[in-house]
Design a protein around this motif. Structure first.
Motif, PDB file in Angstrom:
ATOM      1  N   PHE A   1       9.576  41.363 -43.882  1.00 20.95           N
ATOM      2  CA  PHE A   1      10.028  40.458 -42.991  1.00 20.95           C
ATOM      3  C   PHE A   1      10.139  39.067 -43.851  1.00 20.95           C
ATOM      4  O   PHE A   1       9.649  38.611 -44.609  1.00 20.95           O
ATOM      5  CB  PHE A   1       8.754  40.043 -41.655  1.00 20.95           C
TER       6      PHE A   1
ATOM      7  N   SER B   1      11.814  34.996 -43.247  1.00 22.37           N
ATOM      8  CA  SER B   1      12.191  33.923 -42.194  1.00 22.37           C
ATOM      9  C   SER B   1      11.668  32.735 -42.867  1.00 22.37           C
ATOM     10  O   SER B   1      10.650  32.167 -43.222  1.00 22.37           O
ATOM     11  CB  SER B   1      11.603  34.048 -40.889  1.00 22.37           C
TER      12      SER B   1
ATOM     13  N   PHE C   1       1.438  42.596 -39.670  1.00 23.06           N
ATOM     14  CA  PHE C   1       2.318  41.749 -40.609  1.00 23.06           C
ATOM     15  C   PHE C   1       1.018  41.482 -41.747  1.00 23.06           C
ATOM     16  O   PHE C   1       0.056  41.078 -41.295  1.00 23.06           O
ATOM     17  CB  PHE C   1       2.753  40.228 -40.438  1.00 23.06           C
TER      18      PHE C   1
ATOM     19  N   LEU D   1      11.631  36.904 -35.565  1.00 21.08           N
ATOM     20  CA  LEU D   1      10.755  37.895 -35.106  1.00 21.08           C
ATOM     21  C   LEU D   1      11.303  38.841 -34.239  1.00 21.08           C
ATOM     22  O   LEU D   1      11.237  40.147 -34.359  1.00 21.08           O
ATOM     23  CB  LEU D   1       9.471  37.250 -34.689  1.00 21.08           C
TER      24      LEU D   1
ATOM     25  N   PHE E   1      13.882  41.057 -35.889  1.00 27.30           N
ATOM     26  CA  PHE E   1      13.062  42.108 -36.659  1.00 27.30           C
ATOM     27  C   PHE E   1      12.542  43.148 -35.847  1.00 27.30           C
ATOM     28  O   PHE E   1      12.781  44.215 -36.290  1.00 27.30           O
ATOM     29  CB  PHE E   1      11.784  41.351 -37.528  1.00 27.30           C
TER      30      PHE E   1
END
Length: 119
Positions: free
Chosen positions: A9, A11, A31, A84, A87
């Motif tokens: 992930f 961002s 995560f 998010l 994702f």
């Protein structure tokens, strides 16, 4: 539960590992700090899991879903919400165009309780 699907992930300059777990109509996305070795052998003795940054849970309801969870505010912020959602939608089959209301808490951990089965 099915074997995890690992992804990265990213961002706003932040990056971490993510693992998708699936069981029926439920998905859990964990995560965590993926820079360490992780669990390469069966767990025994003292177990300290890799740094966890939080979890998201997707409950599929027909062709739609409900997303909820908590993420560590030291790493995540409301500014990352769109990333998010993208994702989650890109990582879960059939989720791309579903109606997906969500509730994500950005939390600051105050401590923890540990039990490792050894004492």
């Amino acid at each position: 539960m099915n074997e995890g699907i690992y992804r990265q992930f990213q961002s706003g300059g932040f990056s971490c590992a993510a693992e998708f777990f699936h069981n029926g109509a439920n998905w859990v996305i964990r995560f965590y700090d993926g820079s360490g070795p992780g669990f390469q052998v069966p767990l025994a003795n003292l177990v300290i899991p890799p740094d966890c940054y939080g979890f998201l849970h997707l409950q599929c309801v027909g062709e739609d879903g409900v997303l909820s969870g908590f993420l560590d505010a030291a790493h995540f912020s409301p500014d990352m919400t769109e990333d998010l959602l993208e994702f989650v939608e890109s990582g879960i089959p059939g989720c791309r165009y579903c109606y997906l209301p969500y509730h994500i808490d950005f939390v600051t951990p105050q401590g923890y309780e540990e039990y490792n089965g050894e004492y």
